[in-house]
Design an enzyme around this catalytic site. Structure first.
Site, short mmCIF file in Angstrom:
data_model
loop_
_atom_site.label_atom_id
_atom_site.label_comp_id
_atom_site.label_asym_id
_atom_site.label_seq_id
_atom_site.Cartn_x
_atom_site.Cartn_y
_atom_site.Cartn_z
N ASP A 7 0.86 -1.18 0.00
CA ASP A 7 0.00 0.00 0.00
C ASP A 7 0.90 1.24 0.00
O ASP A 7 2.11 1.15 0.25
CB ASP A 7 -0.88 -0.05 1.26
CG ASP A 7 -1.67 1.22 1.49
OD1 ASP A 7 -2.29 1.70 0.53
OD2 ASP A 7 -1.65 1.72 2.62
N LEU A 8 0.33 2.41 -0.25
CA LEU A 8 1.11 3.65 -0.22
C LEU A 8 0.89 4.44 1.06
O LEU A 8 1.71 4.43 1.96
CB LEU A 8 0.77 4.51 -1.45
CG LEU A 8 1.39 4.10 -2.79
CD1 LEU A 8 0.97 5.07 -3.89
CD2 LEU A 8 2.90 4.04 -2.70
N ASP A 9 -0.25 5.14 1.14
CA ASP A 9 -0.49 6.03 2.29
C ASP A 9 -0.56 5.25 3.60
O ASP A 9 -1.30 4.28 3.73
CB ASP A 9 -1.81 6.79 2.07
CG ASP A 9 -1.72 7.74 0.88
OD1 ASP A 9 -1.14 8.82 1.03
OD2 ASP A 9 -2.22 7.37 -0.20
N THR A 41 -3.02 0.48 -4.17
CA THR A 41 -3.43 1.71 -3.50
C THR A 41 -4.85 2.14 -3.85
O THR A 41 -5.40 1.70 -4.87
CB THR A 41 -2.44 2.84 -3.89
OG1 THR A 41 -2.86 4.08 -3.29
CG2 THR A 41 -2.41 3.04 -5.40
N GLY A 42 -5.40 3.00 -3.03
CA GLY A 42 -6.69 3.60 -3.34
C GLY A 42 -6.55 4.81 -4.24
O GLY A 42 -7.54 5.33 -4.77
N LYS A 212 -8.39 -4.90 -3.52
CA LYS A 212 -6.95 -5.11 -3.65
C LYS A 212 -6.59 -6.60 -3.68
O LYS A 212 -5.73 -7.01 -4.45
CB LYS A 212 -6.20 -4.40 -2.53
CG LYS A 212 -6.24 -2.89 -2.61
CD LYS A 212 -5.38 -2.25 -1.52
CE LYS A 212 -5.44 -0.74 -1.56
NZ LYS A 212 -4.54 -0.10 -0.57
N ASP A 235 -2.00 -0.89 6.06
CA ASP A 235 -2.32 -0.31 7.37
C ASP A 235 -3.79 -0.11 7.61
O ASP A 235 -4.20 0.23 8.72
CB ASP A 235 -1.61 1.04 7.52
CG ASP A 235 -2.25 2.12 6.65
OD1 ASP A 235 -2.35 1.91 5.42
OD2 ASP A 235 -2.67 3.15 7.19
#
Length: 286
Positions: A7-9, A41-42, A212, A235
């Site tokens: 994931d990113l954020d 990611t979203g 995802k 997360d």
């Protein structure tokens, strides 16, 4: 492990929205050892690719929670739009309840009010960082405009009438927990939508196949990699499908306890190079 999905954020990105040198180096080390890496990611593709490019990384990207899957050279592998009528129902509910929301489409992100947009971003930052200064707050708001190219329109009628536009995700915000719960209850039984969240004050609406975990498993299949050989890092609740489907699900130290309980491993926080720590730990075991 043969494939890493991150994931990113709140995961690969630190609290400033950047990929640390340590995280970038760990990804390069994994790639050199023959382990594939994909971002899930979203965010939209462009917003996801920007921090990667800043550290010289070119990676495949699963964007919009699994609605789109791209190769590292931006070839579209998978495209899962939302049901149009369901999307209109969610939009109507959000407007009726005065919930700020954004519609993610094939032609960009759309919202109704620039002022509401700024107010929401400020509320998000203050909620996440109560001690944030006015100057830091203004920088964060400006950064959101740079990260995602949001277009502001007067109403959604013309947008919904345009059959050339695909609708991928609706992102709704509220500081009222009861209102978020009301929205969730309103649509959770609808077979045409999957509801997740990427934070405590938002809900994300996608097609049920735009998750995802589903997107990651299909991407792994194209590489002839079994999900037992996949490590996923995340997360939040929109990461849960891939965290539980992967053979090695790694929760960030900053993740909710509910997320951690459903993962096989936990790493350090995103502000502590948790992704690098998890990759190094995994590579040491190979």
């Amino acid at each position: 492990m043969k494939l890493i999905a991150t994931d990113l954020d709140g995961t690969l990105l630190n609290d400033k929205g950047n990929i640390s040198i340590e995280n970038a180096q760990a990804i390069r080390k994994a790639l050199k050892q023959g382990v594939q890496v994909v971002v899930a990611t979203g965010r939209t593709y462009d917003a996801a690719n920007k921090p990667l490019q800043e550290v010289g990384l070119s990676l495949p990207i699963i964007s919009l929670n699994g609605a789109n899957t791209y190769t590292e050279d931006k070839k579209l592998l998978r495209d899962i739009p939302m049901d149009r009528s369901t999307c209109k129902e969610i939009q109507f509910f959000c407007q009726k309840e005065n919930m700020y929301f954004e519609l993610f489409t094939s032609k960009g992100i759309f919202s109704l009010s620039r002022d509401d947009f700024k107010t929401v971003i400020m509320d998000i930052m203050i909620t996440a960082h109560p001690d944030i200064s006015k100057e830091e707050l203004e920088i964060a708001v400006d950064q959101r405009f740079q990260d995602e190219d949001v277009q502001f329109i007067k109403d959604y009628d013309e947008l919904f009438k345009d059959e050339t536009i695909q609708l991928y995700k609706l992102l709704a915000f509220s500081l009222d927990e009861e209102l978020l719960q009301k929205a969730r209850l309103q649509f959770e039984a609808d077979s045409n939508v999957k509801i997740t969240s990427s934070g405590s004050i938002n809900l994300e609406f996608n097609d049920p196949q735009a998750q995802k975990g589903i997107a990651l498993s299909l991407f792994a299949e194209t590489l002839q990699i079994d999900m037992k050989d996949v490590m996923a890092l995340g997360d939040n609740y929109n990461d849960l499908s891939m965290l539980t489907m992967a053979g090695r699900g790694v929760a960030m130290g900053n993740a909710d306890e509910v997320i951690k309980e459903q993962c096989t491993h936990t790493t350090k926080r995103n502000s502590e190079n948790g992704v690098a720590h998890a990759i190094e730990e995994m590579l040491a075991e190979l």
